[in-house]
Design a protein around this motif. Structure first.
Motif, short mmCIF file in Angstrom:
data_model
loop_
_atom_site.label_atom_id
_atom_site.label_comp_id
_atom_site.label_asym_id
_atom_site.label_seq_id
_atom_site.Cartn_x
_atom_site.Cartn_y
_atom_site.Cartn_z
N ARG A 23 45.77 28.91 40.06
CA ARG A 23 45.22 30.25 39.88
C ARG A 23 46.29 31.34 39.94
O ARG A 23 46.00 32.51 39.73
N TRP A 67 46.89 34.07 37.25
CA TRP A 67 46.14 35.32 37.16
C TRP A 67 46.95 36.52 37.66
O TRP A 67 46.56 37.67 37.43
N LEU A 99 47.90 39.15 35.05
CA LEU A 99 46.70 39.83 34.55
C LEU A 99 46.15 40.78 35.61
O LEU A 99 45.73 41.91 35.31
N LEU A 100 46.17 40.33 36.87
CA LEU A 100 45.75 41.19 37.99
C LEU A 100 46.63 42.44 38.05
O LEU A 100 46.12 43.56 38.23
N TRP A 143 41.57 39.57 45.61
CA TRP A 143 41.71 38.29 44.89
C TRP A 143 42.11 37.18 45.86
O TRP A 143 41.57 36.07 45.80
N PRO A 194 38.89 34.33 40.09
CA PRO A 194 38.86 35.57 39.30
C PRO A 194 37.47 36.13 39.11
O PRO A 194 37.31 37.35 38.94
N GLN A 234 38.17 38.92 36.74
CA GLN A 234 37.93 38.46 35.38
C GLN A 234 37.11 39.48 34.59
O GLN A 234 37.41 39.80 33.43
N TYR A 280 39.29 42.64 33.93
CA TYR A 280 40.28 42.43 32.89
C TYR A 280 39.63 42.45 31.51
O TYR A 280 40.13 43.10 30.58
N ASP A 340 40.72 30.41 33.58
CA ASP A 340 42.14 30.16 33.81
C ASP A 340 43.03 31.28 33.25
O ASP A 340 44.25 31.13 33.22
N GLY A 341 42.40 32.36 32.80
CA GLY A 341 43.17 33.49 32.26
C GLY A 341 43.61 33.29 30.83
O GLY A 341 44.40 34.08 30.31
#
Length: 282
Positions: A104, A107, A110-111, A211, A218, A224, A227, A258-259
């Motif tokens: 994880r 992420w 993206l976070l 998170w 996510p 999630q 994003y 999984d992004g």
């Protein structure tokens, strides 16, 4: 007295004052908080490289900021260059811990993108969007332009260094490529780098802590959903250039657990993109 217009003076560009490191430390470092140290250097090759190299001797929450980077890097080993004090160029050291499974950790960039976009909208008054996986877009003269980017790198087995580059006061004549942008060109209400940096780091702390407390999930942390809501890539027809020079074309329809960016291809199939360069097609 030093002439303020000499090339060696930190005040040679009066519109670009240096960061106030003492005030930043007072505003960000507190008992129980994520940020444990904050250092500002006048110039360095890459804050990511410096922090990765020194990760073993630093605690989680170390922040390294450079007024100028001479060898800044983006994704795909692209160069990231900008005049001194024209933006925010910094890296942070994070150790997600045993409660966040390694799979994880992907992420984290993206976070960071969500955190930066949220902070820039709040403090700069600029509408922002995210291009998968971690470019920050602003609108300049009706066109999407890249104003920021994020690069995450492993530092040993237990740490990740996340680097952020954000163009703040770049003028049109200073842009490295025509598709670049800056907060100034996007008519930001504030170009105060101290305020922007505090806002970004506070936003990043909030998202990261939430998170991590959700074991890196996510969905449970709201990451999630956030994003997807801010991602300009979703709903667009895109071309994904994959490792090995392979390409896939389709409509970006989702970001999975999984992004990965999920493409709906013309044959009706779904293809998840985990790594690669994505181009928005008109």
């Amino acid at each position: 007295m030093t002439d303020p217009e000499t090339p060696h003076s930190r005040w040679s560009d009066l519109e670009r004052p240096p960061l106030n490191v003492r005030a930043l430390r007072r505003g960000l470092i507190r008992p129980g908080g994520l940020w444990t140290s904050l250092d500002v250097v006048t110039t360095t090759g890459s804050t990511n490289s410096d922090l990765v190299a020194g990760a073993s001797s630093r605690a989680e929450g170390a922040v390294l900021v450079a007024e100028e980077q001479t060898a800044g890097r983006g994704r795909m080993d692209r160069r990231w260059s900008a005049p001194a004090r024209s933006g925010l160029f910094f890296s942070v050291l994070l150790t997600p811990g045993d409660n966040v499974p390694v799979h994880r950790w992907g992420w984290l960039p993206l976070l960071t993108g969500v955190a930066v976009a949220t902070a820039v909208a709040r403090s700069g008054g600029v509408d922002t969007a995210l291009k998968w996986p971690n470019d920050l877009l602003v609108t300049v003269d009706g066109e999407e332009r890249k104003a920021g980017g994020i690069l995450a790198e492993r530092a040993g087995d237990e740490a990740v260094v996340v680097g952020i580059g954000l163009n703040v006061s770049l003028r049109a004549t200073e842009l490295p490529v025509p598709t670049a942008g800056s907060l100034a060109l996007a008519d930001a209400v504030s170009l105060d780098r101290d305020t922007l940096l505090r806002s970004v780091l506070r936003s990043l702390e909030q998202w990261y802590v939430d998170w991590r407390e959700a074991d890196g999930d996510p969905a449970a942390s709201g990451l999630q959903e956030a994003y997807a809501a801010g991602c300009a890539t979703l709903g667009r027809r895109v071309r994904a250039v994959l490792p090995g020079a392979r390409e896939r074309v389709g409509e970006a329809v989702a970001v999975d657990g999984d992004g990965r960016l999920v493409l709906a291809e013309e044959d009706g199939g779904r293809f998840p993109v985990g790594a690669g360069d994505v181009v928005h097609l008109r």
